[in-house]
Motif scaffolding. Structure first.
Motif, short mmCIF file in Angstrom:
data_model
loop_
_atom_site.label_atom_id
_atom_site.label_comp_id
_atom_site.label_asym_id
_atom_site.label_seq_id
_atom_site.Cartn_x
_atom_site.Cartn_y
_atom_site.Cartn_z
N GLY A 185 0.80 -1.23 0.00
CA GLY A 185 0.00 0.00 0.00
C GLY A 185 0.82 1.27 0.00
N GLN A 186 2.15 1.15 -0.09
CA GLN A 186 3.01 2.34 -0.11
C GLN A 186 3.96 2.30 -1.30
OE1 GLN A 186 5.18 3.23 3.45
NE2 GLN A 186 3.34 3.64 4.64
N ILE A 187 4.42 3.49 -1.65
CA ILE A 187 5.45 3.62 -2.68
C ILE A 187 6.43 4.68 -2.21
CG2 ILE A 187 4.11 5.33 -4.01
CD1 ILE A 187 5.34 4.06 -6.57
N VAL A 188 7.71 4.47 -2.48
CA VAL A 188 8.74 5.46 -2.17
C VAL A 188 9.19 6.06 -3.49
CG1 VAL A 188 11.03 5.86 -1.18
CG2 VAL A 188 9.46 4.25 -0.08
N LEU A 189 9.09 7.39 -3.57
CA LEU A 189 9.41 8.10 -4.80
C LEU A 189 10.67 8.94 -4.62
CD1 LEU A 189 5.78 9.38 -5.43
CD2 LEU A 189 6.92 7.51 -6.64
N ASN A 190 11.55 8.88 -5.60
CA ASN A 190 12.74 9.73 -5.63
C ASN A 190 12.29 11.06 -6.22
OD1 ASN A 190 15.11 11.07 -6.22
ND2 ASN A 190 16.10 9.31 -7.18
N ILE A 191 12.31 12.13 -5.41
CA ILE A 191 11.88 13.44 -5.90
C ILE A 191 13.04 14.42 -5.99
CG2 ILE A 191 9.47 13.16 -5.23
CD1 ILE A 191 10.08 14.99 -2.79
N ALA A 192 14.26 13.90 -6.07
CA ALA A 192 15.44 14.76 -6.25
C ALA A 192 15.31 15.47 -7.60
CB ALA A 192 16.71 13.93 -6.20
N PRO A 193 15.79 16.70 -7.70
CA PRO A 193 15.66 17.46 -8.95
C PRO A 193 16.21 16.73 -10.18
CG PRO A 193 16.36 18.92 -7.19
CD PRO A 193 16.39 17.51 -6.63
N ARG A 194 17.25 15.93 -10.00
CA ARG A 194 17.82 15.21 -11.16
C ARG A 194 16.95 14.03 -11.59
NH1 ARG A 194 20.87 14.47 -6.80
NH2 ARG A 194 21.10 12.39 -5.93
N ALA A 195 15.97 13.63 -10.76
CA ALA A 195 15.13 12.47 -11.06
C ALA A 195 13.75 12.83 -11.60
CB ALA A 195 14.97 11.61 -9.81
N VAL A 196 13.35 14.10 -11.44
CA VAL A 196 11.99 14.50 -11.84
C VAL A 196 12.02 15.77 -12.69
CG1 VAL A 196 10.98 13.46 -9.77
CG2 VAL A 196 11.56 15.88 -9.76
N THR A 197 10.92 16.01 -13.38
CA THR A 197 10.74 17.26 -14.11
C THR A 197 9.38 17.83 -13.73
OG1 THR A 197 9.81 16.12 -16.03
CG2 THR A 197 12.17 16.56 -16.08
N ASN A 198 9.23 19.11 -13.97
CA ASN A 198 7.96 19.82 -13.71
C ASN A 198 7.48 19.62 -12.27
OD1 ASN A 198 7.94 20.59 -16.46
ND2 ASN A 198 6.99 18.64 -16.99
N PHE A 199 8.39 19.64 -11.32
CA PHE A 199 8.05 19.43 -9.91
C PHE A 199 7.33 20.65 -9.36
CE2 PHE A 199 8.90 19.52 -5.34
CZ PHE A 199 8.58 18.22 -4.98
N VAL A 200 6.13 20.41 -8.80
CA VAL A 200 5.35 21.47 -8.16
C VAL A 200 4.83 20.92 -6.84
CG1 VAL A 200 3.34 22.98 -8.32
CG2 VAL A 200 4.64 22.44 -10.38
N ALA A 201 5.24 21.55 -5.75
CA ALA A 201 4.77 21.15 -4.42
C ALA A 201 3.82 22.23 -3.93
CB ALA A 201 5.94 20.97 -3.47
N GLY A 202 2.54 22.02 -4.18
CA GLY A 202 1.52 22.99 -3.78
C GLY A 202 1.00 22.69 -2.39
#
Length: 134
Positions: A47-64
């Motif tokens: 029921g869980q997932i661990v996501l790599n949200i480092a800038p080099r791993a993602v694009t269009n990152f928005v933390a609202g």
């Protein structure tokens, strides 16, 4: 006294920035069954997932204040990710585990559906409101 908004999105953003400023890799643990979570189900465990949200791993990152959204690759396939902030279980540095865990939040109650109108058995005496358009 006025009720304040949740501090969870602010803490998530601050810890993410702190981890990045220290040159480490930000990971985010997510309750994958929380309503509104859009993640690749093939990578969900218990029921869980661990996501790599480092800038080099993602694009269009928005933390609202309501959700975190970004694009990332899973198995080489690009995917759009959406995570309501209340679905975030923890945010931490992969290298040393430093970060913050959050208390679980119960999902919002689904809107109640109005009862269906009773249907007449015979259907006689009713005039349709529909028109035939040619």
């Amino acid at each position: 006294m006025a009720e304040m908004t949740s501090n969870r999105p602010y803490l998530i953003r601050a810890i993410h920035e702190w981890i990045c400023d220290n040159g480490l890799t930000t990971h985010m643990a997510v309750n994958a069954v929380y309503p509104g979570v859009e993640v690749p189900q093939d990578f969900v465990q218990d029921g869980q997932i661990v996501l790599n949200i480092a800038p080099r791993a993602v694009t269009n990152f928005v933390a609202g204040n309501d959700e975190i959204a970004f694009s990332a690759r899973f198995g080489g396939v690009p995917m759009s990710i959406r995570v309501p902030v209340n679905a975030v279980v923890a945010i931490f540095a992969r290298e040393n585990g430093q970060g913050m865990a959050f208390d679980p939040v119960d999902p919002p109650e689904p809107p109640s559906t109005p009862p269906e109108p009773e249907k007449k058995e015979d259907g006689k005496g009713k005039v349709s409101h529909l028109k035939v358009v040619k």
